[in-house]
Design a protein around this motif. Structure first.
Motif: not given
Length: 337
Positions: A244, A268, A270-274, A276, A279
Protein backbone atom coordinates in the motif's frame (compact mmCIF):
# COMPACT_ATOMS: atom_id res chain seq x y z
CA UNK A 1 9.95 -24.29 -7.11
CA UNK A 2 6.73 -26.24 -7.28
CA UNK A 3 3.55 -24.19 -7.06
CA UNK A 4 1.47 -24.78 -3.94
CA UNK A 5 -2.09 -26.04 -4.40
CA UNK A 6 -3.52 -23.23 -2.28
CA UNK A 7 -3.71 -19.54 -3.09
CA UNK A 8 -0.93 -17.63 -1.34
CA UNK A 9 -0.94 -13.85 -0.93
CA UNK A 10 1.42 -11.50 0.91
CA UNK A 11 -0.14 -8.23 2.05
CA UNK A 12 2.14 -5.38 3.18
CA UNK A 13 0.82 -2.51 5.29
CA UNK A 14 3.32 0.40 5.51
CA UNK A 15 2.99 3.19 8.07
CA UNK A 16 5.56 5.78 9.25
CA UNK A 17 6.16 4.03 12.59
CA UNK A 18 5.73 0.39 11.59
CA UNK A 19 5.41 -2.05 8.71
CA UNK A 20 3.25 -5.19 8.85
CA UNK A 21 3.36 -8.20 6.57
CA UNK A 22 0.58 -10.78 6.50
CA UNK A 23 0.86 -14.11 4.68
CA UNK A 24 -2.48 -15.60 3.64
CA UNK A 25 -3.13 -19.12 2.38
CA UNK A 26 -6.63 -19.52 0.94
CA UNK A 27 -7.49 -16.30 2.80
CA UNK A 28 -6.35 -17.76 6.13
CA UNK A 29 -3.77 -15.80 8.11
CA UNK A 30 -0.78 -18.13 8.56
CA UNK A 31 2.04 -15.66 9.34
CA UNK A 32 2.27 -12.09 10.59
CA UNK A 33 5.45 -9.99 10.76
CA UNK A 34 5.74 -6.56 12.35
CA UNK A 35 8.70 -4.19 12.04
CA UNK A 36 8.57 -1.21 14.40
CA UNK A 37 10.87 1.72 13.85
CA UNK A 38 11.95 1.80 17.50
CA UNK A 39 12.47 -1.98 17.81
CA UNK A 40 14.42 -2.94 14.72
CA UNK A 41 16.83 -5.87 14.84
CA UNK A 42 20.28 -4.47 14.11
CA UNK A 43 22.21 -7.77 14.13
CA UNK A 44 23.87 -8.17 10.72
CA UNK A 45 23.89 -4.45 9.93
CA UNK A 46 27.12 -3.10 8.43
CA UNK A 47 28.54 0.23 9.61
CA UNK A 48 31.27 2.65 8.75
CA UNK A 49 32.48 3.73 12.18
CA UNK A 50 35.53 5.01 13.97
CA UNK A 51 37.56 3.81 16.93
CA UNK A 52 36.66 5.62 20.13
CA UNK A 53 39.15 3.94 22.45
CA UNK A 54 41.64 1.04 22.42
CA UNK A 55 42.14 -1.06 25.56
CA UNK A 56 45.15 -3.41 25.14
CA UNK A 57 44.59 -4.81 28.63
CA UNK A 58 41.20 -6.11 27.48
CA UNK A 59 42.35 -6.89 23.96
CA UNK A 60 39.46 -4.84 22.63
CA UNK A 61 38.36 -1.51 21.23
CA UNK A 62 35.23 0.57 21.56
CA UNK A 63 33.84 1.69 18.22
CA UNK A 64 31.41 4.51 17.54
CA UNK A 65 28.81 3.40 14.98
CA UNK A 66 26.00 5.81 15.83
CA UNK A 67 24.07 3.75 18.37
CA UNK A 68 23.13 4.79 21.90
CA UNK A 69 26.23 3.03 23.30
CA UNK A 70 29.63 2.52 21.73
CA UNK A 71 30.06 -0.97 20.32
CA UNK A 72 32.67 -3.55 21.37
CA UNK A 73 35.24 -5.09 18.98
CA UNK A 74 37.46 -7.83 20.41
CA UNK A 75 40.89 -8.55 18.98
CA UNK A 76 39.79 -12.07 17.94
CA UNK A 77 36.99 -10.57 15.82
CA UNK A 78 39.23 -8.22 13.86
CA UNK A 79 39.63 -8.97 10.16
CA UNK A 80 42.29 -6.89 8.44
CA UNK A 81 40.48 -6.78 5.07
CA UNK A 82 38.68 -3.53 5.85
CA UNK A 83 40.96 -1.88 8.39
CA UNK A 84 42.90 0.06 5.78
CA UNK A 85 40.27 0.20 3.06
CA UNK A 86 40.59 3.97 2.82
CA UNK A 87 44.37 3.89 2.27
CA UNK A 88 44.40 0.66 0.25
CA UNK A 89 47.16 -0.75 2.44
CA UNK A 90 47.43 -4.08 4.22
CA UNK A 91 49.45 -4.94 7.34
CA UNK A 92 52.80 -6.28 6.15
CA UNK A 93 53.08 -8.84 8.96
CA UNK A 94 50.57 -11.49 9.95
CA UNK A 95 49.72 -10.90 13.60
CA UNK A 96 49.60 -13.55 16.30
CA UNK A 97 45.90 -14.37 16.86
CA UNK A 98 46.59 -15.26 20.52
CA UNK A 99 48.41 -12.06 21.44
CA UNK A 100 45.57 -9.59 21.97
CA UNK A 101 47.98 -6.87 23.11
CA UNK A 102 48.86 -6.40 19.44
CA UNK A 103 45.52 -4.66 18.98
CA UNK A 104 47.40 -1.36 19.42
CA UNK A 105 49.29 -2.17 16.19
CA UNK A 106 45.99 -2.44 14.31
CA UNK A 107 43.68 0.19 15.77
CA UNK A 108 44.14 3.79 16.83
CA UNK A 109 41.57 6.23 18.30
CA UNK A 110 39.84 8.11 15.47
CA UNK A 111 40.64 5.43 12.88
CA UNK A 112 37.78 4.62 10.48
CA UNK A 113 36.82 1.01 9.90
CA UNK A 114 34.03 -1.17 8.53
CA UNK A 115 32.30 -3.53 10.95
CA UNK A 116 29.21 -5.72 11.18
CA UNK A 117 27.06 -6.29 14.26
CA UNK A 118 27.49 -9.84 15.58
CA UNK A 119 25.41 -9.50 18.76
CA UNK A 120 22.95 -6.76 19.64
CA UNK A 121 23.10 -4.53 22.73
CA UNK A 122 22.11 -6.21 25.99
CA UNK A 123 21.37 -4.31 29.17
CA UNK A 124 24.14 -1.80 29.78
CA UNK A 125 26.44 -3.44 27.23
CA UNK A 126 26.81 -2.16 23.69
CA UNK A 127 26.66 -4.28 20.54
CA UNK A 128 29.46 -6.73 19.78
CA UNK A 129 31.11 -6.27 16.41
CA UNK A 130 33.01 -8.38 13.92
CA UNK A 131 35.27 -7.39 11.08
CA UNK A 132 34.06 -10.34 9.00
CA UNK A 133 31.67 -8.71 6.54
CA UNK A 134 28.96 -10.74 4.79
CA UNK A 135 25.81 -10.08 2.76
CA UNK A 136 23.17 -12.84 3.04
CA UNK A 137 20.79 -13.88 0.29
CA UNK A 138 18.21 -16.61 -0.10
CA UNK A 139 20.64 -19.14 -1.56
CA UNK A 140 24.07 -17.56 -1.07
CA UNK A 141 26.04 -15.54 1.47
CA UNK A 142 28.56 -13.15 -0.10
CA UNK A 143 31.93 -12.39 1.54
CA UNK A 144 33.78 -9.40 0.07
CA UNK A 145 37.58 -9.71 -0.14
CA UNK A 146 37.45 -13.51 0.11
CA UNK A 147 37.68 -16.08 -2.68
CA UNK A 148 36.57 -19.50 -1.42
CA UNK A 149 33.32 -21.37 -2.08
CA UNK A 150 31.85 -23.27 0.89
CA UNK A 151 28.73 -25.42 0.61
CA UNK A 152 26.29 -26.26 3.42
CA UNK A 153 26.94 -29.67 4.97
CA UNK A 154 23.21 -30.33 4.81
CA UNK A 155 23.50 -30.69 1.03
CA UNK A 156 24.57 -34.34 1.18
CA UNK A 157 24.68 -35.34 -2.50
CA UNK A 158 28.24 -35.16 -3.81
CA UNK A 159 27.01 -34.75 -7.39
CA UNK A 160 24.81 -31.81 -6.33
CA UNK A 161 27.67 -30.22 -4.40
CA UNK A 162 29.90 -30.60 -7.46
CA UNK A 163 27.24 -29.13 -9.75
CA UNK A 164 26.77 -26.09 -7.52
CA UNK A 165 30.53 -25.55 -7.15
CA UNK A 166 31.03 -25.68 -10.93
CA UNK A 167 28.25 -23.14 -11.55
CA UNK A 168 29.55 -20.71 -8.94
CA UNK A 169 33.17 -21.08 -10.01
CA UNK A 170 32.14 -19.96 -13.48
CA UNK A 171 30.13 -16.88 -12.42
CA UNK A 172 32.02 -15.72 -9.29
CA UNK A 173 34.51 -12.87 -9.30
CA UNK A 174 37.89 -13.71 -7.73
CA UNK A 175 37.55 -11.08 -4.96
CA UNK A 176 34.32 -12.54 -3.52
CA UNK A 177 33.84 -15.61 -1.37
CA UNK A 178 30.55 -17.50 -1.18
CA UNK A 179 28.76 -19.76 1.28
CA UNK A 180 25.99 -21.83 -0.29
CA UNK A 181 22.93 -22.20 1.94
CA UNK A 182 20.88 -25.40 2.26
CA UNK A 183 17.96 -23.77 0.41
CA UNK A 184 20.12 -23.65 -2.74
CA UNK A 185 19.83 -27.38 -3.34
CA UNK A 186 18.18 -28.00 -6.72
CA UNK A 187 18.40 -24.37 -7.86
CA UNK A 188 19.44 -23.80 -11.45
CA UNK A 189 22.24 -21.65 -12.88
CA UNK A 190 19.94 -18.69 -13.51
CA UNK A 191 18.87 -18.64 -9.84
CA UNK A 192 22.49 -18.52 -8.73
CA UNK A 193 23.48 -15.96 -11.33
CA UNK A 194 20.60 -13.60 -10.49
CA UNK A 195 21.18 -13.79 -6.75
CA UNK A 196 24.94 -13.40 -7.07
CA UNK A 197 24.48 -10.27 -9.21
CA UNK A 198 22.01 -8.84 -6.70
CA UNK A 199 24.34 -9.49 -3.74
CA UNK A 200 27.29 -7.93 -5.53
CA UNK A 201 25.18 -4.90 -6.41
CA UNK A 202 24.13 -4.59 -2.75
CA UNK A 203 27.78 -4.66 -1.70
CA UNK A 204 28.78 -2.13 -4.37
CA UNK A 205 26.14 0.28 -3.05
CA UNK A 206 27.41 -0.24 0.51
CA UNK A 207 30.99 0.17 -0.69
CA UNK A 208 30.11 3.50 -2.28
CA UNK A 209 28.70 4.74 1.04
CA UNK A 210 31.81 3.49 2.82
CA UNK A 211 34.01 5.45 0.45
CA UNK A 212 32.07 8.73 0.33
CA UNK A 213 29.82 8.74 3.42
CA UNK A 214 30.78 10.34 6.71
CA UNK A 215 30.77 7.96 9.67
CA UNK A 216 29.27 6.81 11.87
CA UNK A 217 26.96 5.49 9.16
CA UNK A 218 24.88 2.35 8.56
CA UNK A 219 25.65 1.20 5.02
CA UNK A 220 23.59 -2.03 5.00
CA UNK A 221 20.54 -3.17 7.00
CA UNK A 222 20.37 -6.96 6.95
CA UNK A 223 17.00 -7.20 8.67
CA UNK A 224 15.23 -4.44 6.76
CA UNK A 225 11.77 -5.81 6.05
CA UNK A 226 12.16 -5.60 2.27
CA UNK A 227 15.31 -7.75 2.43
CA UNK A 228 13.60 -10.40 4.55
CA UNK A 229 10.49 -10.25 2.38
CA UNK A 230 12.36 -10.99 -0.83
CA UNK A 231 14.92 -13.36 0.66
CA UNK A 232 12.66 -15.60 2.73
CA UNK A 233 8.97 -15.05 1.93
CA UNK A 234 8.39 -14.09 -1.68
CA UNK A 235 8.87 -16.64 -4.46
CA UNK A 236 7.19 -18.57 -7.24
CA UNK A 237 4.81 -20.19 -4.76
CA UNK A 238 3.24 -16.78 -3.99
CA UNK A 239 0.35 -15.70 -6.24
CA UNK A 240 0.70 -12.02 -5.48
CA UNK A 241 2.36 -9.47 -3.24
CA UNK A 242 0.27 -6.37 -2.53
CA UNK A 243 1.80 -3.19 -1.05
CA UNK A 244 0.00 0.00 0.00
CA UNK A 245 3.03 2.32 -0.19
CA UNK A 246 4.46 3.54 -3.51
CA UNK A 247 8.03 4.04 -2.23
CA UNK A 248 8.17 0.58 -0.68
CA UNK A 249 6.62 -0.86 -3.85
CA UNK A 250 9.37 0.72 -6.00
CA UNK A 251 12.09 -0.64 -3.72
CA UNK A 252 10.68 -4.16 -3.97
CA UNK A 253 10.45 -3.97 -7.75
CA UNK A 254 13.99 -2.53 -7.90
CA UNK A 255 15.38 -5.47 -5.93
CA UNK A 256 13.46 -7.98 -8.05
CA UNK A 257 14.79 -6.50 -11.30
CA UNK A 258 18.21 -7.85 -10.33
CA UNK A 259 17.21 -10.92 -8.35
CA UNK A 260 14.03 -12.45 -9.83
CA UNK A 261 12.58 -10.30 -12.63
CA UNK A 262 10.02 -13.01 -13.47
CA UNK A 263 8.29 -12.27 -10.13
CA UNK A 264 7.66 -8.57 -10.83
CA UNK A 265 4.21 -9.14 -12.45
CA UNK A 266 3.07 -10.66 -9.14
CA UNK A 267 3.76 -7.39 -7.26
CA UNK A 268 0.83 -4.95 -7.02
CA UNK A 269 0.39 -1.44 -5.63
CA UNK A 270 -2.78 -1.07 -3.55
CA UNK A 271 -4.57 2.13 -4.62
CA UNK A 272 -7.90 1.99 -2.75
CA UNK A 273 -8.88 4.41 0.05
CA UNK A 274 -9.84 1.75 2.59
CA UNK A 275 -7.03 0.35 4.79
CA UNK A 276 -5.33 -2.57 3.08
CA UNK A 277 -5.63 -4.93 6.08
CA UNK A 278 -9.36 -4.19 6.30
CA UNK A 279 -9.81 -4.95 2.61
CA UNK A 280 -8.51 -8.50 3.19
CA UNK A 281 -10.16 -8.86 6.60
CA UNK A 282 -6.77 -9.22 8.25
CA UNK A 283 -7.46 -6.94 11.23
CA UNK A 284 -10.31 -9.21 12.34
CA UNK A 285 -8.08 -12.25 11.88
CA UNK A 286 -5.40 -10.64 14.06
CA UNK A 287 -7.97 -9.93 16.80
CA UNK A 288 -8.99 -13.59 16.73
CA UNK A 289 -5.39 -14.70 17.21
CA UNK A 290 -5.22 -12.93 20.57
CA UNK A 291 -8.53 -14.25 21.89
CA UNK A 292 -8.27 -16.90 24.58
CA UNK A 293 -11.10 -18.86 22.90
CA UNK A 294 -10.79 -20.00 19.28
CA UNK A 295 -13.89 -21.29 17.52
CA UNK A 296 -13.69 -24.26 15.19
CA UNK A 297 -15.68 -24.67 11.93
CA UNK A 298 -17.76 -27.53 13.36
CA UNK A 299 -18.93 -25.49 16.36
CA UNK A 300 -16.32 -26.70 18.85
CA UNK A 301 -13.68 -24.43 20.38
CA UNK A 302 -10.21 -24.28 21.89
CA UNK A 303 -9.68 -22.47 25.20
CA UNK A 304 -6.10 -21.33 25.91
CA UNK A 305 -5.11 -19.96 29.31
CA UNK A 306 -1.65 -19.10 30.56
CA UNK A 307 -0.82 -19.56 34.24
CA UNK A 308 2.40 -19.02 36.17
CA UNK A 309 3.37 -22.68 35.88
CA UNK A 310 1.95 -23.76 32.53
CA UNK A 311 -0.22 -23.04 29.51
CA UNK A 312 -3.56 -24.88 29.67
CA UNK A 313 -5.25 -25.87 26.38
CA UNK A 314 -8.81 -27.18 26.63
CA UNK A 315 -10.63 -28.58 23.59
CA UNK A 316 -14.43 -28.46 23.80
CA UNK A 317 -17.09 -29.86 21.49
CA UNK A 318 -19.22 -26.75 22.16
CA UNK A 319 -22.30 -26.69 19.95
CA UNK A 320 -21.04 -29.59 17.82
CA UNK A 321 -23.09 -32.71 18.61
CA UNK A 322 -21.92 -34.99 15.80
CA UNK A 323 -23.94 -37.56 13.89
CA UNK A 324 -22.77 -41.08 14.76
CA UNK A 325 -21.24 -41.49 18.22
CA UNK A 326 -19.72 -39.48 21.04
CA UNK A 327 -16.29 -40.95 20.32
CA UNK A 328 -16.53 -39.86 16.68
CA UNK A 329 -17.63 -36.36 17.75
CA UNK A 330 -14.65 -36.01 20.11
CA UNK A 331 -12.25 -37.39 17.49
CA UNK A 332 -13.41 -34.94 14.83
CA UNK A 333 -13.20 -32.01 17.25
CA UNK A 334 -9.65 -32.98 18.25
CA UNK A 335 -8.60 -33.35 14.61
CA UNK A 336 -9.95 -29.88 13.83
CA UNK A 337 -8.12 -28.43 16.81
Amino acid sequence: MKKDVYNTEIIVDVHPLEKRVAVLEDNKLVELFVERKDRQNIVGNIYKGFVKDVLPGMGAAFVEIGLQRTAFLHYSDIVTDFLDIFENERPAKRLNPRDSSQIVNLLKPGQELVVQIHKGPLGSKGARLTGQISIPGKYLVLFPNKNKIAISRKIYSQSERGRIRNILSAIKDPDFGIIVRTEAEGSDEEDFRNEYKALVKTWRLAEKQIKYGKGPLCVFEENALENYLIRDLFGEHVDRLVVNDRTFFKRIVGYLEDLSPELIPSVELYREDSPIFDAWGIEKKIETVFHSRIYLPSGGNIKIEQTEALVAIDINTGSFTGKTSYEETVKRTNLEA
